[in-house]
Design a protein around this motif. Structure first.
Motif, short mmCIF file in Angstrom:
data_model
loop_
_atom_site.label_atom_id
_atom_site.label_comp_id
_atom_site.label_asym_id
_atom_site.label_seq_id
_atom_site.Cartn_x
_atom_site.Cartn_y
_atom_site.Cartn_z
N TYR A 1 69.13 2.18 33.87
CA TYR A 1 68.15 1.30 34.50
C TYR A 1 66.84 1.15 33.72
N PRO B 1 64.25 -0.29 31.12
CA PRO B 1 64.14 -1.54 30.36
C PRO B 1 64.40 -1.34 28.88
N SER C 1 53.89 -2.95 34.99
CA SER C 1 53.60 -4.37 35.16
C SER C 1 52.28 -4.70 34.47
N TYR D 1 66.11 -4.92 28.10
CA TYR D 1 65.16 -6.00 27.86
C TYR D 1 64.61 -5.90 26.44
N ARG E 1 58.20 -8.73 32.92
CA ARG E 1 58.32 -9.24 34.28
C ARG E 1 58.21 -8.11 35.29
N GLY E 2 57.74 -8.45 36.47
CA GLY E 2 57.55 -7.44 37.50
C GLY E 2 58.84 -6.79 37.97
N TYR E 3 59.98 -7.42 37.76
CA TYR E 3 61.24 -6.83 38.18
C TYR E 3 61.85 -5.90 37.13
N TRP E 4 61.18 -5.71 36.02
CA TRP E 4 61.69 -4.79 35.01
C TRP E 4 61.50 -3.36 35.52
N SER E 5 62.58 -2.68 35.75
CA SER E 5 62.51 -1.31 36.24
C SER E 5 61.84 -0.41 35.21
#
Length: 767
Positions: free
Chosen positions: A686, A688, A75, A692, A67-71
């Protein structure tokens, strides 16, 4: 849904680190785990689902949907030059087997003698399924309406036209000034020197090449000529980096060409050329079969498209400089220079057709040759004989913004590339080497034997039969390109099924996706040898596949090899049958060879299904008595949010020799909960890699009397106390730190069962 008895297996496993549960013992305390599994010999039981249920994962967890919000995660929607299939296969990686089988199946069907006796489109279809389809987006991957006739085995886009003079007139119209006046009269006189029987086959070839030329011109119409000159003069990335890593060498001209090139038109031109070569070869052979005798023929005609040469059945010596077409009707011939390669931007389509004899191809320097192209199409077809191919760089099936194809029909052949880029290697293009039959030998330094480089390159080496030997030079003292993971003493091979991209985050921020690298060998007792980043290896949005259809095979790599990958990649080693030996070793190369640069001196590991940093990697063997050997971090080992599965789905008696720690179905760590000296706290907090995805490592053996050994501190190996027949084990065990952060490793040795996805499109014997 598994029964409550199956849950007892996990509860028993919690009792100790590296927990192991006996599935066969009749002891009362162990009876529950035994009855929890399906009966021995149940071939349809889904062992992967059982394992996932035990560790609390699902099949959905095995893929990546970033996902685009994964630090700090690139992307995927913004990664340039990503191949069309990658995003979906990244999300559903268990389909790697089906994806590989489609390519192997295309070879099996279209190289079958019965098929080829009926149709003359085998080359066309193989190029489509192995190359064009993997790169081009659109209905069926390319202009299907225009190519349907060839694809279906009927006449192609252009009708049959026998007039050689008309074909030459059309070639002139497309490539230069129209044919008229003195030039037309000169050509008419030249045609009298070519036997009439050869006019129609040559006419058909030239008609189609002219049409391909027209489409190629449309493909480059939006490109800046200076950028084209820059790309052609500099050559592919491998030629000017040598000791540099694949991360360096950003060139704005390459980016502009990649963005403005009309790839659909370019690969349509390529398919037209391939179809023309295939049909012409058959047509010329039919003429010879009528009894035409032309041992001393040598006919040459300069054209705006390049020189056109027809040579007879004698022993000829071809020195290719500005040649567009060379047709040799037989004999033991020598080819020097850019034969079957694009020699300049002014001659973007070049083909060689040789109908037989023991031939010798030689090329020096970096000029495309022997089925290689830059911003164009290069095709070399040899119909038979024991042939020898020698070159330095970028040859023998190599593409850079274009298609390069080397196709050899039969004979015991030798391919030697003392450099980089070829034998089925590509950057921003398609490079294919197809050898239909014979016991063959392949040698190169790197970037080939199934290499998909930056820009979504698609490189495939396909060998249909014979006992073959593949070597990617291991010693970096020879190649000058040492891998930092092995003290710069072992070559970074990037070969034998390797998809390698450009990692921009540690240099200048420019990410270029890797491509598809595949080595497909259908039959024979084969031997594969390479250094690092090889034998089914993926890196930076690349896909590496090593597929062997059968035979007793030997595989040997050093590090990041044999089903291995790092940083957002996919890799697989698939073997359908045979008694095979997979070995990761430390080659005897002196440690003192250390050019500038830092790095470990690791060897003998990072393979046999090893993933690092959002990677899915599979090692699948479906038959035979096999041996698996590694010295460190290997054997169904997933690290930094990866998935690694080693599955032996046969009833063979197998041998496993693995490191005592960090192996054998281990989920392992993900940089969380460790001291700040591992990584700065901000990155731990922070990244991923901390939050994730999952780590899932699995080692599965579904039959046979297997033996498991562990390497000990003194360099010897001893029988394992954890891995053994009729056992289930967890690594790490549920009470270890690694397990707390969705890191799960499981090993299963049990009779029967399978992984269903690993049977899609598999070969089936006739009843």
């Amino acid at each position: 849904m598994l029964s409550l008895l199956l849950l007892a297996v996990a509860l028993v496993a919690c009792s100790a680190p590296r927990a192991s549960v006996d599935l066969a013992s009749s002891h009362p305390a162990r009876s529950a785990p035994e009855t929890a599994f399906a009966a021995s010999g149940s071939a349809e039981v889904d062992r992967l689902q059982e394992a996932l249920d035990l560790v609390g994962f699902s099949r959905q967890d095995l893929g990546y949907r970033p996902r685009g919000y994964w630090s700090r995660f690139p992307s995927i929607e913004q990664v340039p030059y990503l191949l069309p299939f990658f995003k979906d296969l990244f999300a559903e990686p268990m389909n790697l087997y089906a994806f590989s089988r489609v390519m192997a199946g295309a070879l099996e069907e279209h190289l079958d003698p019965d098929y080829r006796a009926r149709y003359d489109n085998a080359m066309f279809k193989v190029v489509h399924f192995l190359g064009v389809e993997k790169k081009i987006v659109g209905p069926r991957g390319y202009d299907y309406a225009a190519d349907f006739g060839t694809f279906a085995g009927r006449d192609g886009l252009l009708p049959d036209r026998d007039s050689l003079m008309d074909a030459l007139s059309y070639l002139y119209d497309v490539t230069g000034p129209s044919l008229a006046g003195d030039e037309r009269a000169r050509i008419e006189r030249r045609l009298t020197g070519l036997p009439e029987e050869l006019h129609a086959p040559l006419a058909g070839l030239l008609w189609q090449i002219a049409e391909a030329w027209r489409w190629r011109e449309m493909a480059v119409a939006e490109l800046d000529p200076e950028d084209m000159e820059t790309v052609f003069a500099a050559g592919p990335p491998a030629q000017h980096r040598q000791r540099e890593t694949p991360d360096r060498g950003f060139c704005p001209a390459i980016r502009r060409v990649a963005n403005d090139l009309d790839e659909i038109s370019l690969y349509h031109a390529a398919q037209l050329t391939v179809a023309a070569v295939e049909k012409a070869a058959n047509a010329f052979q039919e003429v010879l079969d009528t009894g035409l005798q032309v041992p001393d023929l040598y006919w040459e005609l300069p054209t705006p498209a390049g020189k056109v040469v027809i040579a007879g059945t004698g022993d000829d010596h071809h020195v290719c400089t500005g040649h567009a077409v060379v047709v040799d009707l037989g004999g033991n011939d020598v080819y020097e220079g850019a034969c079957g390669g694009t020699p300049s931007l002014d001659i973007p389509i070049s083909v060689v057709i040789d109908l037989g004899g023991d031939d010798h191809y030689r090329a020096t320097g970096s000029m495309p040759a022997q089925g290689a192209a830059i911003l164009g199409v290069g095709v070399s077809l040899n119909m038979g004989g024991n042939n020898r191919y020698e070159a330095e760089n970028f040859a023998q099936g190599a593409g850079y913004f274009g298609l390069g194809l080397l196709w050899d029909e039969s004979g015991d052949d030798e391919y030697r590339l003392e450099g980089f880029g070829g034998q089925g290697g590509a950057y921003f293009g398609i490079g294919l080497l197809v050898d239909v039959a014979g016991d063959d030998r392949y040698y190169l330094w790197g970037d080939g034997q199934g290499f998909g480089g930056v820009g979504g390159g698609v490189g495939v080496l396909a060998d249909a039969s014979g006992d073959d030997h593949y070597v990617a030079e291991v010693d970096a003292r020879i190649t000058g390109r040492g891998s930092p993971h092995s003290g710069h003493r072992v070559t970074s091979s990037q070969a034998q099924g390797a998809g390698i991209g450009r990692r921009g985050d540690i240099w200048d921020g420019h990410i270029w996706a890797g491509g598809l690298g595949a080595l497909i060998d259908l039959e024979g007792d084969d031997r594969y040898e390479a250094g690092n980043w090889a034998l089914g290896s993926g890196y930076w949005f690349g896909t590496g596949i090593m597929y062997d259809g059968g035979g007793n095979d030997f595989y040997q790599g050093v590090y990041y090899s044999l089903a291995s990958g790092a940083h957002f990649a996919l890799s697989a080693v698939i073997n359908e049958d045979g008694d095979d030996h997979y070995r990761l070793w430390d080659p005897p190369i002196p440690d003192e060879f250390r050019p500038d640069g830092r790095g470990m001196n690791a060897a003998g590991g990072a393979g046999l299904a090893f993933g690092w940093d959002f990677v899915t990697t599979l090692l699948l063997d479906k038959g035979g008595n096999d041996t698996y050997e590694a010295q460190m971090i290997s054997g169904g080992l997933a690290m930094i949010r990866s998935v690694a599965i080693l599955a032996d789905l046969s009833d063979g008696d197998d041998v496993y020799i693995l490191p005592a720690s960090r192996s054998a179905g281990e989920g392992s760590l993900s940089y969380i909960g460790f001291p700040d000296e591992v990584l700065p706290s901000f990155l731990i907090e922070y990244s991923p890699a901390s939050h994730y995805g999952i780590n899932f490592g699995m080692m599965l053996d579904t039959g046979g009397q297997d033996r498991y050994y562990e390497w000990s501190a003194d360099g010897q190996h001893r029988p394992s106390q954890v891995w053994r027949n009729d056992h289930l084990w967890f690594q790490p065990s549920p009470d270890e730190l690694d397990y707390d952060y969705r890191s799960r490793g499981i090993g299963m040795n049990i009779e029967g069962g399978t992984i269903p996805e690993f049977h899609w499109f598999e070969r089936r014997s006739a009843p």
